[in-house]
Design a protein around this motif. Structure first.
Motif, PDB file in Angstrom:
ATOM      1  N   ASN A 103      31.988  -9.724   3.999  1.00  0.00           N
ATOM      2  CA  ASN A 103      31.333  -9.581   5.167  1.00  0.00           C
ATOM      3  C   ASN A 103      30.955  -7.919   5.246  1.00  0.00           C
ATOM      4  O   ASN A 103      29.898  -7.707   5.812  1.00  0.00           O
ATOM      5  N   SER A 104      31.481  -6.959   4.324  1.00  0.00           N
ATOM      6  CA  SER A 104      30.870  -5.674   4.270  1.00  0.00           C
ATOM      7  C   SER A 104      29.653  -5.624   3.355  1.00  0.00           C
ATOM      8  O   SER A 104      28.827  -4.818   3.581  1.00  0.00           O
ATOM      9  N   VAL A 105      29.485  -6.699   2.493  1.00  0.00           N
ATOM     10  CA  VAL A 105      28.062  -6.822   1.740  1.00  0.00           C
ATOM     11  C   VAL A 105      27.003  -7.415   2.635  1.00  0.00           C
ATOM     12  O   VAL A 105      25.767  -6.940   2.668  1.00  0.00           O
ATOM     13  N   PHE A 126      24.397  -2.153   0.298  1.00  0.00           N
ATOM     14  CA  PHE A 126      25.754  -1.803  -0.275  1.00  0.00           C
ATOM     15  C   PHE A 126      26.291  -0.694   0.364  1.00  0.00           C
ATOM     16  O   PHE A 126      26.955   0.333  -0.050  1.00  0.00           O
ATOM     17  N   THR A 127      25.851  -0.328   1.735  1.00  0.00           N
ATOM     18  CA  THR A 127      26.166   1.052   2.241  1.00  0.00           C
ATOM     19  C   THR A 127      27.596   0.838   2.708  1.00  0.00           C
ATOM     20  O   THR A 127      28.263   2.015   2.735  1.00  0.00           O
ATOM     21  N   ILE A 128      28.187  -0.056   3.119  1.00  0.00           N
ATOM     22  CA  ILE A 128      29.577  -0.147   3.473  1.00  0.00           C
ATOM     23  C   ILE A 128      30.349  -0.612   1.956  1.00  0.00           C
ATOM     24  O   ILE A 128      31.337   0.431   1.874  1.00  0.00           O
ATOM     25  N   SER A 129      30.054  -1.332   1.305  1.00  0.00           N
ATOM     26  CA  SER A 129      30.869  -1.724   0.267  1.00  0.00           C
ATOM     27  C   SER A 129      30.568  -1.032  -0.991  1.00  0.00           C
ATOM     28  O   SER A 129      31.319  -1.076  -2.137  1.00  0.00           O
ATOM     29  N   GLY A 130      29.655  -0.317  -1.092  1.00  0.00           N
ATOM     30  CA  GLY A 130      29.243   0.804  -2.104  1.00  0.00           C
ATOM     31  C   GLY A 130      30.383   1.649  -2.625  1.00  0.00           C
ATOM     32  O   GLY A 130      30.496   1.751  -3.843  1.00  0.00           O
ATOM     33  N   PRO A 131      30.737   2.532  -1.492  1.00  0.00           N
ATOM     34  CA  PRO A 131      31.841   3.319  -1.968  1.00  0.00           C
ATOM     35  C   PRO A 131      32.873   2.764  -2.703  1.00  0.00           C
ATOM     36  O   PRO A 131      33.743   3.047  -3.763  1.00  0.00           O
ATOM     37  N   VAL A 132      33.324   1.374  -2.228  1.00  0.00           N
ATOM     38  CA  VAL A 132      34.704   0.522  -2.657  1.00  0.00           C
ATOM     39  C   VAL A 132      34.227   0.349  -4.149  1.00  0.00           C
ATOM     40  O   VAL A 132      34.986   0.363  -5.198  1.00  0.00           O
ATOM     41  N   ILE A 133      33.097  -0.116  -4.576  1.00  0.00           N
ATOM     42  CA  ILE A 133      32.535  -0.566  -5.949  1.00  0.00           C
ATOM     43  C   ILE A 133      32.692   0.647  -6.743  1.00  0.00           C
ATOM     44  O   ILE A 133      32.976   0.634  -7.708  1.00  0.00           O
ATOM     45  N   LEU A 134      32.264   1.808  -6.303  1.00  0.00           N
ATOM     46  CA  LEU A 134      31.989   2.896  -7.171  1.00  0.00           C
ATOM     47  C   LEU A 134      33.395   3.410  -7.426  1.00  0.00           C
ATOM     48  O   LEU A 134      33.657   3.521  -8.792  1.00  0.00           O
ATOM     49  N   TYR A 135      34.100   3.732  -6.629  1.00  0.00           N
ATOM     50  CA  TYR A 135      35.727   4.085  -6.817  1.00  0.00           C
ATOM     51  C   TYR A 135      36.553   2.858  -7.542  1.00  0.00           C
ATOM     52  O   TYR A 135      37.298   3.487  -8.375  1.00  0.00           O
TER      53      TYR A 135
END
Length: 156
Positions: A103-105, A126-135
């Motif tokens: 959903n966040s993507v 990736f505005t919402i899920s980008g930080p999750v992927i990065l970290y």
């Protein structure tokens, strides 16, 4: 003196307004909703995996297909504006499993599609899920390095 009374009256009116519009949360009810909804999603995934395995697919492949179907359903429900209603009802119950990540993507992609393929979807997906992927990648790399160094020094 009048100015102080006026400030006090405004503060009281503002406090009453804030109290009126602030939503009241019932923690127990919200936890129960999140628990049963998240459990239902996990149960659906497990049922699909069991059906795939009964059909002759291996355990890893069955798990992969189950996750893909859950992700696909999440994207469809997001596109049909049903997922947000489910999230309002169940809270973290639908947001924590893999369905929340899908959903966040999908949400930003749908929201910004009117701005075009490149500047809309491409830049905002990736505005919402980008930080999750990065970290997730950074922490995985760091833990992998610690493990590698530990193996080299025979700590494990």
């Amino acid at each position: 003196m009048r100015e102080e009374e006026s400030k006090k009256k405004r503060a009281e009116e503002y406090g009453a307004y804030v109290k009126e519009i602030t939503p009241v949360f019932h923690t127990g009810k919200n936890m129960l909703r999140a628990f049963w909804t998240g459990g239902a999603i996990c149960l659906l995934g497990q049922l699909m995996q069991n059906l795939f395995q009964r059909g002759g697919i291996g355990q890893k492949e069955a798990a992969t297909w189950s996750m893909l179907i859950l992700v696909g359903l999440s994207v469809l429900l997001t596109g049909w504006n049903i997922f947000s209603k489910m999230a309002r009802y169940a809270g973290a119950g639908v947001l924590v499993p893999i369905t929340g990540f899908a959903n966040s993507v999908a949400s930003p992609a749908i929201e910004y599609k009117k701005e075009g393929q490149i500047f809309g979807i491409g830049c905002k997906i990736f505005t919402i899920s980008g930080p999750v992927i990065l970290y997730g990648v950074v922490v995985s790399w760091a833990l992998g390095m610690i493990y590698y160094i530990g193996m080299c020094l025979r700590w494990w």
